[in-house]
Design a protein around this motif. Structure first.
Motif, PDB file in Angstrom:
ATOM      1  N   GLN A 116       0.816  -1.204   0.000  1.00  0.00           N
ATOM      2  CA  GLN A 116       0.000   0.000   0.000  1.00  0.00           C
ATOM      3  C   GLN A 116       0.854   1.261   0.000  1.00  0.00           C
ATOM      4  N   LYS A 117       0.490   2.185  -0.851  1.00  0.00           N
ATOM      5  CA  LYS A 117       1.065   3.531  -0.823  1.00  0.00           C
ATOM      6  C   LYS A 117       0.017   4.478  -0.246  1.00  0.00           C
ATOM      7  N   THR A 118       0.473   5.606   0.270  1.00  0.00           N
ATOM      8  CA  THR A 118      -0.507   6.574   0.777  1.00  0.00           C
ATOM      9  C   THR A 118      -0.037   8.007   0.545  1.00  0.00           C
ATOM     10  N   TRP A 119      -0.941   8.938   0.756  1.00  0.00           N
ATOM     11  CA  TRP A 119      -0.720  10.370   0.502  1.00  0.00           C
ATOM     12  C   TRP A 119      -0.436  10.619  -0.979  1.00  0.00           C
ATOM     13  N   THR A 120      -0.902   9.720  -1.832  1.00  0.00           N
ATOM     14  CA  THR A 120      -0.559   9.829  -3.254  1.00  0.00           C
ATOM     15  C   THR A 120      -1.351  10.970  -3.892  1.00  0.00           C
ATOM     16  N   THR A 121      -0.641  12.062  -4.161  1.00  0.00           N
ATOM     17  CA  THR A 121      -1.286  13.271  -4.657  1.00  0.00           C
ATOM     18  C   THR A 121      -1.850  13.057  -6.062  1.00  0.00           C
ATOM     19  N   LEU A 122      -3.114  13.395  -6.211  1.00  0.00           N
ATOM     20  CA  LEU A 122      -3.820  13.344  -7.505  1.00  0.00           C
ATOM     21  C   LEU A 122      -3.753  11.978  -8.185  1.00  0.00           C
ATOM     22  N   ALA A 123      -3.696  10.926  -7.378  1.00  0.00           N
ATOM     23  CA  ALA A 123      -3.765   9.567  -7.958  1.00  0.00           C
ATOM     24  C   ALA A 123      -5.075   9.384  -8.712  1.00  0.00           C
ATOM     25  N   GLN A 124      -6.104  10.149  -8.307  1.00  0.00           N
ATOM     26  CA  GLN A 124      -7.399   9.999  -8.985  1.00  0.00           C
ATOM     27  C   GLN A 124      -7.340  10.476 -10.435  1.00  0.00           C
ATOM     28  N   TYR A 125      -6.336  11.264 -10.769  1.00  0.00           N
ATOM     29  CA  TYR A 125      -6.193  11.735 -12.152  1.00  0.00           C
ATOM     30  C   TYR A 125      -5.159  10.909 -12.927  1.00  0.00           C
ATOM     31  N   ALA A 126      -4.393  10.080 -12.204  1.00  0.00           N
ATOM     32  CA  ALA A 126      -3.172   9.549 -12.802  1.00  0.00           C
ATOM     33  C   ALA A 126      -3.415   8.361 -13.723  1.00  0.00           C
ATOM     34  N   ASP A 127      -2.602   8.297 -14.786  1.00  0.00           N
ATOM     35  CA  ASP A 127      -2.586   7.135 -15.682  1.00  0.00           C
ATOM     36  C   ASP A 127      -1.551   6.117 -15.208  1.00  0.00           C
ATOM     37  N   TRP A 128      -0.464   6.620 -14.647  1.00  0.00           N
ATOM     38  CA  TRP A 128       0.632   5.779 -14.210  1.00  0.00           C
ATOM     39  C   TRP A 128       1.097   6.230 -12.833  1.00  0.00           C
ATOM     40  N   ILE A 129       1.772   5.334 -12.133  1.00  0.00           N
ATOM     41  CA  ILE A 129       2.366   5.673 -10.843  1.00  0.00           C
ATOM     42  C   ILE A 129       3.809   5.192 -10.851  1.00  0.00           C
ATOM     43  N   PHE A 130       4.733   6.033 -10.393  1.00  0.00           N
ATOM     44  CA  PHE A 130       6.099   5.524 -10.194  1.00  0.00           C
ATOM     45  C   PHE A 130       6.265   5.192  -8.724  1.00  0.00           C
ATOM     46  N   CYS A 131       6.766   3.981  -8.489  1.00  0.00           N
ATOM     47  CA  CYS A 131       6.765   3.444  -7.129  1.00  0.00           C
ATOM     48  C   CYS A 131       8.151   3.015  -6.701  1.00  0.00           C
ATOM     49  N   LEU A 132       8.407   3.192  -5.426  1.00  0.00           N
ATOM     50  CA  LEU A 132       9.531   2.495  -4.808  1.00  0.00           C
ATOM     51  C   LEU A 132       8.984   1.215  -4.210  1.00  0.00           C
ATOM     52  N   VAL A 133       9.590   0.101  -4.567  1.00  0.00           N
ATOM     53  CA  VAL A 133       9.119  -1.194  -4.070  1.00  0.00           C
ATOM     54  C   VAL A 133      10.307  -1.987  -3.542  1.00  0.00           C
ATOM     55  N   ARG A 134      10.020  -2.918  -2.636  1.00  0.00           N
ATOM     56  CA  ARG A 134      11.095  -3.723  -2.072  1.00  0.00           C
ATOM     57  C   ARG A 134      11.263  -4.980  -2.914  1.00  0.00           C
ATOM     58  N   THR A 135      12.437  -5.129  -3.503  1.00  0.00           N
ATOM     59  CA  THR A 135      12.711  -6.309  -4.321  1.00  0.00           C
ATOM     60  C   THR A 135      13.664  -7.269  -3.615  1.00  0.00           C
ATOM     61  N   ASP A 136      14.374  -6.779  -2.603  1.00  0.00           N
ATOM     62  CA  ASP A 136      15.236  -7.697  -1.852  1.00  0.00           C
ATOM     63  C   ASP A 136      15.025  -7.493  -0.359  1.00  0.00           C
ATOM     64  N   PRO A 137      14.153  -8.315   0.224  1.00  0.00           N
ATOM     65  CA  PRO A 137      13.825  -8.123   1.640  1.00  0.00           C
ATOM     66  C   PRO A 137      15.003  -8.463   2.547  1.00  0.00           C
ATOM     67  N   ALA A 138      15.992  -9.177   2.043  1.00  0.00           N
ATOM     68  CA  ALA A 138      17.099  -9.590   2.906  1.00  0.00           C
ATOM     69  C   ALA A 138      18.168  -8.510   3.017  1.00  0.00           C
ATOM     70  N   ALA A 139      18.235  -7.624   2.024  1.00  0.00           N
ATOM     71  CA  ALA A 139      19.299  -6.622   2.009  1.00  0.00           C
ATOM     72  C   ALA A 139      19.043  -5.539   3.047  1.00  0.00           C
TER      73      ALA A 139
END
Ligand SMILES: Cc1cc2nc3c(=O)[nH]c(=O)nc-3n(C[C@H](O)[C@H](O)[C@H](O)COP(=O)(O)OP(=O)(O)OC[C@H]3O[C@@H](n4cnc5c(N)ncnc54)[C@H](O)[C@@H]3O)c2cc1C
Ligand SMILES: Cc1cc2nc3c(=O)[nH]c(=O)nc-3n(C[C@H](O)[C@H](O)[C@H](O)COP(=O)(O)OP(=O)(O)OC[C@H]3O[C@@H](n4cnc5c(N)ncnc54)[C@H](O)[C@@H]3O)c2cc1C
Lengths: 399, 379
Positions: free
Chosen positions: A156-179
């Motif tokens: 979950q992301k939050t405080w996403t400004t104007l997500a209601q207008y958005a076509d795309w979202i750029f996200c930071l995601v965790r790809t290596d939980p061990a690092a």
């Protein structure tokens, strides 16, 4: 040392001033000056108007529409735009994801996205913050697991400004939980139409809807939507946050607001006196103007220094601009409250859409309190003022 | 000097706080807001049963003989709960005007009805051009053949939309903004010629614009001589608002402290960051300063010397305004994003505080008045 602008710099400033004040669509500028929110359509129109004239992404690489301006030219461009109430091109597009793709993306991503980002054909929103990860962004938990030719994104992301207008979202995601937290993060581009994404509005205290929660439930994201290298997302995020060095102070916006406050304070009366003639009010206003002038010069010093700065490294001085700039912007909202006095009290969201009945008090009073409430956010988002002070303490003072 | 409450006052405080705690959690409050009037008639009836609606009225007139301290106790508890019922408009403002200006026959008719919860009233005083000048009244009252009629426009009338009766200030003589020549009149809110337009304020309490077109009215006290009464009741109202503000600030501070203890960032509760501890401490200092001035306001609300009373209440409103401004902004800031949302309570306290700052003059207005009167300490 030469403390004056060159003739060429002044000519450039005048050219910008003329363009923003005389050629840019008047109706949009007026709406912005009245403190009303622009619709999605108006923001798109505004950005396309600028883009068609090479003025949406002048700070980008030339191959993608940049102008190779000096930092002083970029400064005048922003300052004159803000002073003319011209809406800035969508920052998520032009200051955040665009430069990241231009710098770290592959050729396919550049060709596919950059022209559409510049023209606001694609609207991006920023998916960094999470409920448990605000100031401590590196603790983020939204995960992306490789699964064949795509990632499966959950979280979950939050405080996403104007997500209601958005076509795309750029996200930071965790790809290596061990690092280590900073080393297991990647930068993904996600189509908002992907199955499994839910957007829930969050109403802010002014009554408006500009932020959202965005939920990801087994969202399939093609591997090709990874920007740069896997697990290097934190570097790109730092680059992104450091990219906005100067616009952050919004000196032009504050100048314009002070002008508007003076105009309204000359209309509003207290007894037989205009509010603008009240000595106490004048002193408060003048004191803010002094702070703003100082900030303008501080900003110019940062701008002039930019020639020497390392590209993409946040200049800790921009934290000074953020702290003071946000305080001054907030102070201008309080001055407008002072101008309208008791007529800040009625809650009149109708001012956004136009009046069906006469307003309670003067029409210009309606946005005063909502703006005062809403602009408390400026010292919270984009790295709170406490976090900015921590940065200065460490990076400038060495404490 | 003794800041301790008497046994009776302690009982009152306990019972009001208990009522608020039981009936005013955030979710219940939301339900009250969804009703057409924006507050709970059931609770209004409870206030009547508990004697709160007749609290400041003399026992002989159907009340409970309470003074400024009792009003302070109630208002502080109401501030903590962000109580929505029109207590301030009916009991403090209209009730105050009736206590000080009405004839004994009028008091005998109206005060018991207020105390029993059957009559709600509002004070229609401020006007579009008046800003914070209490004497800036242009609504006019004319007498002919022994009966009075009122014409004019009143603005920002707190709880004016659903009040049964209105107390209207109107000019019977004198130039605009002259203190002399203002009268107070009782008007039936349903009378022909009264038109009302209700709306919400930023904090979701309600107010109304009310216009009067040749409306029959009954004088309250001597027409033309009402200004001192208005000034006195507004000072009493400022003391009540100061107490409410203290309740609002204290609640905001508690919510913030809870958040500092539970919100974790960087692997620890954010309340462990010393910089935030100091900010929370500064909030406490501001609240204690405000609380002290709320006591001062309560003590001076009935001061016979109008000049001394005005100085004191101006000083109290300045402190309340400044402390409230700071405490409200800090409460939001220390919460981060969550403080900006409607779904969370701290923003609602912040908005109520902002309204209290503006009601009956902001800090700058009272600062100018106090400075013009030479300050508090005789030179
Ligand atoms: C209107 C609005 C729009 C936003 N838009 C976006 C968006 O589009 N995309 C996005 O990703 N995010 C967005 N944000 C999120 C924003 O960046 C975060 O709110 C911000 O980073 C603070 O995080 P938080 O809200 O979790 O507060 P917390 O981090 O929980 O902070 C709470 C309080 O603790 C303080 N604090 C925290 N750590 C420290 C410390 N080490 N030392 C001292 N004080 C500390 C903070 O300064 C704050 O006062 C938005 C926020 C708002 C309010
Ligand atoms: C004019 C004067 C008169 C004095 N009279 C007396 C007296 O009569 N009796 C007596 O016993 N002492 C007296 N003192 C000494 C005084 O108590 C110490 O100066 C004081 O305790 C600070 O200690 P320090 O000077 O060693 O500074 P430090 O303790 O080294 O502090 C330096 C700075 O760091 C800050 N600081 C230190 N620890 C923390 C912390 N944990 N959190 C946040 N900030 C911190 C301090 O506030 C200060 O700004 C006097 C001092 C002065 C200047």
């Amino acid at each position: 040392m030469d403390l004056a602008f060159t003739k060429e710099e002044i000519a450039f400033r005048d050219e910008m001033r003329h363009f923003f004040r005389n050629e840019f669509p008047e109706a949009i500028r007026r709406k912005a000056s009245e403190g009303r929110h622009l619709s999605r359509e108006e923001m798109v129109t505004a950005q396309r108007f600028l883009n068609a004239r090479g003025l949406a992404v002048p700070h980008w690489p030339q191959a993608w529409g940049g102008r190779d301006w000096s930092s002083i030219q970029t400064y005048f461009y922003q300052d004159e735009m803000q002073q003319a109430n011209v809406p800035s091109p969508l920052p998520f597009n032009v200051s955040m994801v665009g430069p990241v793709i231009a710098t770290f993306g592959n050729e396919r991503q550049k060709h596919e996205f950059l022209p559409q980002i510049a023209n606001l054909d694609i609207w991006f929103c920023q998916g960094f913050s999470e409920p448990g990860s605000g100031s401590d962004l590196a603790s983020l938990r939204t995960s992306a697991k490789r699964d064949g030719d795509h990632y499966l994104v959950n979280g979950q992301k939050t405080w996403t400004t104007l997500a209601q207008y958005a076509d795309w979202i750029f996200c930071l995601v965790r790809t290596d939980p061990a690092a280590k937290p900073q080393e297991g993060i990647s930068f993904l581009l996600i189509d908002m139409k992907s199955p499994g994404i839910t957007v829930r509005p969050i109403q802010t205290i002014d009554g408006g809807h500009e932020v959202n929660e965005v939920f990801f439930d087994d969202v399939k994201v093609p591997l090709e939507n990874l920007v740069g290298q896997e697990n290097k997302g934190w570097d790109y995020a730092k680059f992104l946050l450091g990219n906005e060095r100067t616009g952050i102070a919004r000196v032009g916006t504050s100048k314009e607001r002070i002008r508007r406050i003076k105009e309204l304070a000359a209309l509003e009366r207290s007894g037989d006196q205009r509010v603008i003639d009240n000595p106490r009010f004048r002193e408060k206003l003048a004191a803010v103007e002094v702070e703003l002038k100082a900030l303008e010069l501080t900003q110019l010093r940062v701008v002039a220094n930019e020639r020497r700065a390392q590209h993409g490294k946040p200049d800790p001085a921009s934290s000074i601009l953020k702290i003071k700039g946000s305080e001054i912007q907030q102070a201008t909202t309080e001055l407008l409250m002072d101008v309208v006095g008791p007529y800040a009290m009625p809650y009149q969201p109708q001012f956004e859409e136009g009046w069906n009945e006469p307003p309670i008090g003067p029409d210009y009073a309606a946005p005063a309190a909502p703006t005062y409430f809403n602009w408390r956010k400026i010292s919270i988002y984009g790295g709170s003022n406490e976090i900015q002070r921590n940065i200065i303490a460490k990076a400038i003072l060495g404490l | 000097m003794d800041f301790d409450l008497s046994e009776e006052q302690s009982l009152l405080k306990d019972s009001v706080e208990k009522l608020v705690a039981q009936h005013y959690d955030f979710e219940q409050r939301k339900k009250y807001l969804q009703t057409p009037q924006g507050w709970s008639p059931d609770l209004w009836a409870r206030y009547a049963e508990m004697g709160l609606l007749g609290l400041p009225f003399a026992e002989a007139e159907g009340g409970f003989g309470g003074g400024a301290v009792e009003t302070m106790i109630v208002m502080e508890a109401f501030g903590r709960g962000l109580v929505l019922e029109p207590y301030f408009a009916t009991v403090v403002l209209a009730g105050g005007l009736l206590r000080h200006a009405a004839s004994s026959a009028q008091r005998a008719e109206l005060l018991p009805a207020i105390a029993s919860g059957t009559l709600r009233m509002a004070f229609a005083h401020s006007e579009r051009q008046a800003r914070y000048d209490l004497a800036d009244v242009t609504t006019s009252a004319r007498e002919s053949a022994g009966s009075w009629r009122i014409t004019g426009e009143k603005s920002l009338v707190l709880a004016g939309e659903h009040a049964d009766r209105l107390i209207v200030s109107a000019r019977v003589a004198g130039a605009a903004r002259a203190q002399d020549g203002i009268g107070l009149f009782l008007v039936d809110a349903g009378a022909a010629g009264v038109s009302r337009r209700g709306y919400a304020l930023q904090d979701a309490t309600r107010a109304a614009e009310i216009s009067f077109s040749d409306v029959p009215a009954t004088p309250l006290g001597a027409p033309g001589k009402a200004f001192p009464v208005i000034a006195r009741v507004v000072d009493e109202a400022l003391a009540a608002l100061a107490a409410e503000a203290v309740g609002v600030m204290a609640a905001m501070h508690e919510v913030t402290l809870d958040y500092l203890r539970t919100r974790k960032q960087f692997g620890r509760a954010i309340g462990q960051f010393q910089v935030l501890q100091h900010r929370a401490v500064d909030m406490l200092v501001a609240i204690e300063q405000a609380r002290s001035m709320a006591f001062f306001a309560t003590m001076m609300a009935n001061e016979a010397d109008a000049t001394e009373r005005r100085r004191a209440l101006a000083a109290a409103k300045i402190q309340i305004g400044r402390s409230g401004h700071k405490v409200g902004q800090e409460a939001i800031q220390l919460h981060g994003g969550i403080g900006m949302t409607m779904e969370y309570k701290v923003g609602h306290y912040f908005k109520r505080m902002t309204m209290i700052e503006l009601l009956f003059g902001d800090a700058d207005h009272h600062l100018a008045e106090l400075a013009a009167m030479g300050g508090l300490i005789a030179g």
